[in-house]
Motif scaffolding. Structure first.
Motif, PDB file in Angstrom:
ATOM      1  N   TRP A   1       0.859  -1.180   0.000  1.00 24.13           N
ATOM      2  CA  TRP A   1       0.000   0.000   0.000  1.00 24.13           C
ATOM      3  C   TRP A   1       0.895   1.231   0.000  1.00 24.13           C
ATOM      4  O   TRP A   1       1.837   1.328   0.801  1.00 24.13           O
ATOM      5  CB  TRP A   1      -0.899   0.024   1.226  1.00 24.13           C
ATOM      6  CG  TRP A   1      -1.881  -1.106   1.310  1.00 24.13           C
ATOM      7  CD1 TRP A   1      -2.062  -2.136   0.427  1.00 24.13           C
ATOM      8  CD2 TRP A   1      -2.839  -1.306   2.362  1.00 24.13           C
ATOM      9  NE1 TRP A   1      -3.065  -2.969   0.846  1.00 24.13           N
ATOM     10  CE2 TRP A   1      -3.562  -2.482   2.042  1.00 24.13           C
ATOM     11  CE3 TRP A   1      -3.144  -0.616   3.528  1.00 24.13           C
ATOM     12  CZ2 TRP A   1      -4.566  -2.979   2.860  1.00 24.13           C
ATOM     13  CZ3 TRP A   1      -4.155  -1.111   4.342  1.00 24.13           C
ATOM     14  CH2 TRP A   1      -4.869  -2.276   4.008  1.00 24.13           C
TER      15      TRP A   1
ATOM     16  N   ALA B   1       2.884  11.971   2.920  1.00 27.34           N
ATOM     17  CA  ALA B   1       3.693  11.453   4.027  1.00 27.34           C
ATOM     18  C   ALA B   1       4.517  12.551   4.679  1.00 27.34           C
ATOM     19  O   ALA B   1       4.739  12.539   5.902  1.00 27.34           O
ATOM     20  CB  ALA B   1       4.608  10.344   3.517  1.00 27.34           C
TER      21      ALA B   1
ATOM     22  N   THR C   1       2.274   6.642   7.438  1.00 26.73           N
ATOM     23  CA  THR C   1       2.903   5.478   6.823  1.00 26.73           C
ATOM     24  C   THR C   1       2.942   4.271   7.759  1.00 26.73           C
ATOM     25  O   THR C   1       3.544   3.248   7.424  1.00 26.73           O
ATOM     26  CB  THR C   1       4.331   5.816   6.358  1.00 26.73           C
ATOM     27  OG1 THR C   1       5.104   6.252   7.479  1.00 26.73           O
ATOM     28  CG2 THR C   1       4.307   6.892   5.291  1.00 26.73           C
ATOM     29  N   ASP C   2       2.310   4.369   8.918  1.00 22.14           N
ATOM     30  CA  ASP C   2       2.151   3.237   9.839  1.00 22.14           C
ATOM     31  C   ASP C   2       0.680   2.838   9.829  1.00 22.14           C
ATOM     32  O   ASP C   2      -0.197   3.661  10.090  1.00 22.14           O
ATOM     33  CB  ASP C   2       2.573   3.650  11.248  1.00 22.14           C
ATOM     34  CG  ASP C   2       2.591   2.486  12.233  1.00 22.14           C
ATOM     35  OD1 ASP C   2       1.800   1.529  12.052  1.00 22.14           O
ATOM     36  OD2 ASP C   2       3.376   2.535  13.189  1.00 22.14           O
ATOM     37  N   TRP C   3       0.400   1.575   9.518  1.00 24.03           N
ATOM     38  CA  TRP C   3      -0.980   1.122   9.394  1.00 24.03           C
ATOM     39  C   TRP C   3      -1.819   1.416  10.639  1.00 24.03           C
ATOM     40  O   TRP C   3      -3.034   1.614  10.549  1.00 24.03           O
ATOM     41  CB  TRP C   3      -1.024  -0.381   9.094  1.00 24.03           C
ATOM     42  CG  TRP C   3      -0.646  -1.263  10.268  1.00 24.03           C
ATOM     43  CD1 TRP C   3       0.588  -1.728  10.584  1.00 24.03           C
ATOM     44  CD2 TRP C   3      -1.541  -1.768  11.268  1.00 24.03           C
ATOM     45  NE1 TRP C   3       0.541  -2.501  11.723  1.00 24.03           N
ATOM     46  CE2 TRP C   3      -0.761  -2.550  12.161  1.00 24.03           C
ATOM     47  CE3 TRP C   3      -2.902  -1.646  11.511  1.00 24.03           C
ATOM     48  CZ2 TRP C   3      -1.310  -3.188  13.277  1.00 24.03           C
ATOM     49  CZ3 TRP C   3      -3.454  -2.287  12.620  1.00 24.03           C
ATOM     50  CH2 TRP C   3      -2.660  -3.054  13.489  1.00 24.03           C
TER      51      TRP C   3
ATOM     52  N   LEU D   1      -3.866   4.571  10.229  1.00 22.61           N
ATOM     53  CA  LEU D   1      -4.670   4.797   9.033  1.00 22.61           C
ATOM     54  C   LEU D   1      -6.108   5.205   9.355  1.00 22.61           C
ATOM     55  O   LEU D   1      -6.688   6.039   8.652  1.00 22.61           O
ATOM     56  CB  LEU D   1      -4.666   3.548   8.147  1.00 22.61           C
ATOM     57  CG  LEU D   1      -3.369   3.291   7.369  1.00 22.61           C
ATOM     58  CD1 LEU D   1      -3.497   2.008   6.552  1.00 22.61           C
ATOM     59  CD2 LEU D   1      -3.028   4.465   6.451  1.00 22.61           C
TER      60      LEU D   1
ATOM     61  N   ILE E   1      -4.424   6.630  -1.268  1.00 24.02           N
ATOM     62  CA  ILE E   1      -3.679   5.442  -0.854  1.00 24.02           C
ATOM     63  C   ILE E   1      -4.047   4.343  -1.837  1.00 24.02           C
ATOM     64  O   ILE E   1      -5.218   4.178  -2.184  1.00 24.02           O
ATOM     65  CB  ILE E   1      -3.990   5.045   0.611  1.00 24.02           C
ATOM     66  CG1 ILE E   1      -3.166   3.813   1.011  1.00 24.02           C
ATOM     67  CG2 ILE E   1      -5.473   4.837   0.838  1.00 24.02           C
ATOM     68  CD1 ILE E   1      -3.228   3.506   2.506  1.00 24.02           C
TER      69      ILE E   1
ATOM     70  N   GLU F   1       5.747   3.677   0.882  1.00 23.78           N
ATOM     71  CA  GLU F   1       4.966   2.511   1.284  1.00 23.78           C
ATOM     72  C   GLU F   1       4.474   2.647   2.720  1.00 23.78           C
ATOM     73  O   GLU F   1       5.203   3.094   3.606  1.00 23.78           O
ATOM     74  CB  GLU F   1       5.800   1.233   1.154  1.00 23.78           C
ATOM     75  CG  GLU F   1       4.991  -0.029   1.437  1.00 23.78           C
ATOM     76  CD  GLU F   1       5.729  -1.312   1.068  1.00 23.78           C
ATOM     77  OE1 GLU F   1       5.110  -2.387   1.142  1.00 23.78           O
ATOM     78  OE2 GLU F   1       6.929  -1.232   0.706  1.00 23.78           O
ATOM     79  N   VAL F   2       3.230   2.265   2.928  1.00 27.41           N
ATOM     80  CA  VAL F   2       2.664   2.197   4.269  1.00 27.41           C
ATOM     81  C   VAL F   2       3.126   0.892   4.917  1.00 27.41           C
ATOM     82  O   VAL F   2       3.029  -0.184   4.319  1.00 27.41           O
ATOM     83  CB  VAL F   2       1.127   2.242   4.224  1.00 27.41           C
ATOM     84  CG1 VAL F   2       0.538   2.011   5.612  1.00 27.41           C
ATOM     85  CG2 VAL F   2       0.655   3.576   3.650  1.00 27.41           C
TER      86      VAL F   2
END
Length: 336
Positions: free
Chosen positions: A145, A152, A159-161, A164, A230, A247-248
Motif C-alpha cells: 500500500w 507522508a 505510513t504506519d498502518w 490509518l 492510498i 509505502e505504508v
C-alpha cells in the motif's frame, strides 16, 4: 501487472523472499496489450525439436496483461525472430489459464509468474511433470500500500498502518462512502487487501479503477493535483520513476501469516519472479528453449522497455527493437 481472480483455495503461503511467489497481478491494461491474441484462436504450439543451431520452430509465449510482462515478451520475441530465426507469437493470457495452456502445449513459456496459481504448479509441475521451472526472470516483485510522498511529508505517521483509521476521512470518495478508499487496479488482481482491512479493523474499502491503465491515470491525476490517496501498488513499475510514493508499513510478513487467505493480517512478501515452460518444449525446443531459460534481466532493464511502451506510447515491437539495439552486451549472454 492479470487474470481471473484466484479463489481462496488456489493460494498458499510461500514464506520468505527466496520462496516461490504466490501473489499475482493480472490487469487488462490497454496501454500494454499490443499485438496479442487469445489462446482459443490457436492449436497446440509447434515445439518441434531442432539442432543446437538455427530455427527451433514457432515459439508461443503467454503474456499476462501488464506492461512489465509485455516488455519481457516483446524483447524475447524480437531476439527469437531476429537472432535465432525462430517465429514467435505472444498470447495474452491470465496466469492460471496460462498454466493450463502450458500443460496442453498451446503455449511454450510464461516469462513472468508471480505465483498466483500454486495449485496449478502443484498439479502440472510437481505431479503431472507437464510443466517445468524455467528459472528466475531476475526481477523481484513487491506489492504493498502506497501514499504520495507529499502526503507522508505532511503527516509522517500516516505510513504506519496503526494510524490509518485516523486519516480515513482524507481518503473518502463517493465510491467508498464513510470509509477511506484503497485504490485498486483491476478486479481480476489477486490481492489480500480485503482480508487485511478486515483483520486489522481498518475503516477502508477497496475500490477498483478497472485496469492497470485506469489506475495509473487516476494516480497521475491525484498526484498532479496533490490530492491525498492510498493505493495498492507494486515494484517494479515504470511509473515509479515519474512519481514519488512511500509505502505504508503493514505488519511484518512472517512465514504462515498469509497461509489462510481469509486470515491474512500482514504485509506482502518480496517475490522473485519465475519462468515456466511446457516440458516438451524445454526438452525439444532447441536454441529457443535455451535462450528463454537464459533470459534474465534487471528490474531497471524491464522498466526501461515498459516505460517506452506505456509512457512514450511506442509499440511493443519498436520498444523491443530500440532496447535490443542499445543493449547487445546484455542479451548476447542469453544466446545459446
Amino acid at each position: 501487472m492479470r487474470m481471473k481472480k484466484q479463489q481462496p483455495a488456489d493460494r498458499k503461503n510461500t514464506g520468505s523472499r527466496g520462496a516461490r511467489p504466490r501473489l499475482t497481478r493480472v490487469a487488462g491494461a490497454a496501454v500494454v496489450v499490443l499485438g496479442l491474441t487469445g489462446v482459443s484462436a490457436c492449436g497446440a504450439a509447434d515445439t518441434g525439436s531442432s539442432s543446437s543451431k538455427g530455427s527451433s520452430g514457432k515459439v508461443t509465449i503467454a503474456v499476462p496483461s501488464w506492461v512489465g510482462a509485455e516488455a519481457n515478451g516483446a524483447v524475447a520475441k524480437y531476439i527469437l525472430e531476429n537472432e535465432l530465426d525462430t517465429k514467435a507469437e505472444l498470447k495474452q493470457l491470465d496466469e492460471s489459464v496460462a498454466f493450463d495452456a502450458l500443460h496442453s502445449g498451446k503455449v511454450d513459456a510464461i516469462m513472468e509468474d508471480w505465483g498466483g496459481a500454486p495449485k496449478k504448479v502443484q498439479l502440472y509441475v510437481e505431479e503431472n511433470k507437464s510443466v517445468v521451472e524455467g528459472g528466475d526472470l531476475g526481477v523481484v516483485g513487491h506489492i504493498g500500500w502506497f501514499v504520495p510522498k507529499y502526503l507522508a511529508d505532511k503527516h509522517p505517521d500516516i505510513t504506519d498502518w496503526k494510524n490509518l483509521n485516523k486519516y480515513k476521512d482524507l481518503f473518502k470518495t463517493a465510491e467508498s462512502g464513510n470509509k477511506g478508499q484503497l485504490l485498486e487496479g483491476s478486479p481480476s488482481y489477486t490481492t489480500n487487501d480485503d482480508a487485511i482491512i478486515k483483520n486489522l479493523d481498518l475503516e477502508y474499502k477497496t475500490v477498483y479503477a478497472g485496469s492497470e491503465a485506469a489506475q495509473i491515470t487516476q494516480i497521475r491525476e491525484n498526484y498532479k493535483a496533490k490530492k491525498p490517496f492510498i493505493s495498492y501498488w507494486w515494484t517494479p513499475q515504470w511509473l515509479n520513476a515519474d512519481i514519488d510514493l512511500v509505502e505504508v508499513k503493514l505488519p511484518e510478513h512472517k512465514e504462515g501469516c498469509d497461509a489462510d487467505p481469509e486470515k491474512v493480517d500482514c504485509a506482502y512478501p518480496e517475490t522473485p519472479l519465475q519462468k515456466y515452460f511446457n516440458a516438451d518444449f524445454a526438452e525439444k525446443g532447441g536454441d529457443a528453449a535455451k535462450f528463454l531459460k537464459n533470459f534474465k534481466w534487471t528490474a531497471e532493464e524491464q522498466n526501461e522497455v515498459a516505460a517506452m511502451i506505456a509512457g512514450e506510447k511506442m509499440s511493443s515491437e519498436a520498444a523491443a527493437e530500440k532496447w535490443v539495439k542499445a543493449n547487445k552486451d546484455v542479451w548476447e549472454k542469453w544466446l545459446p
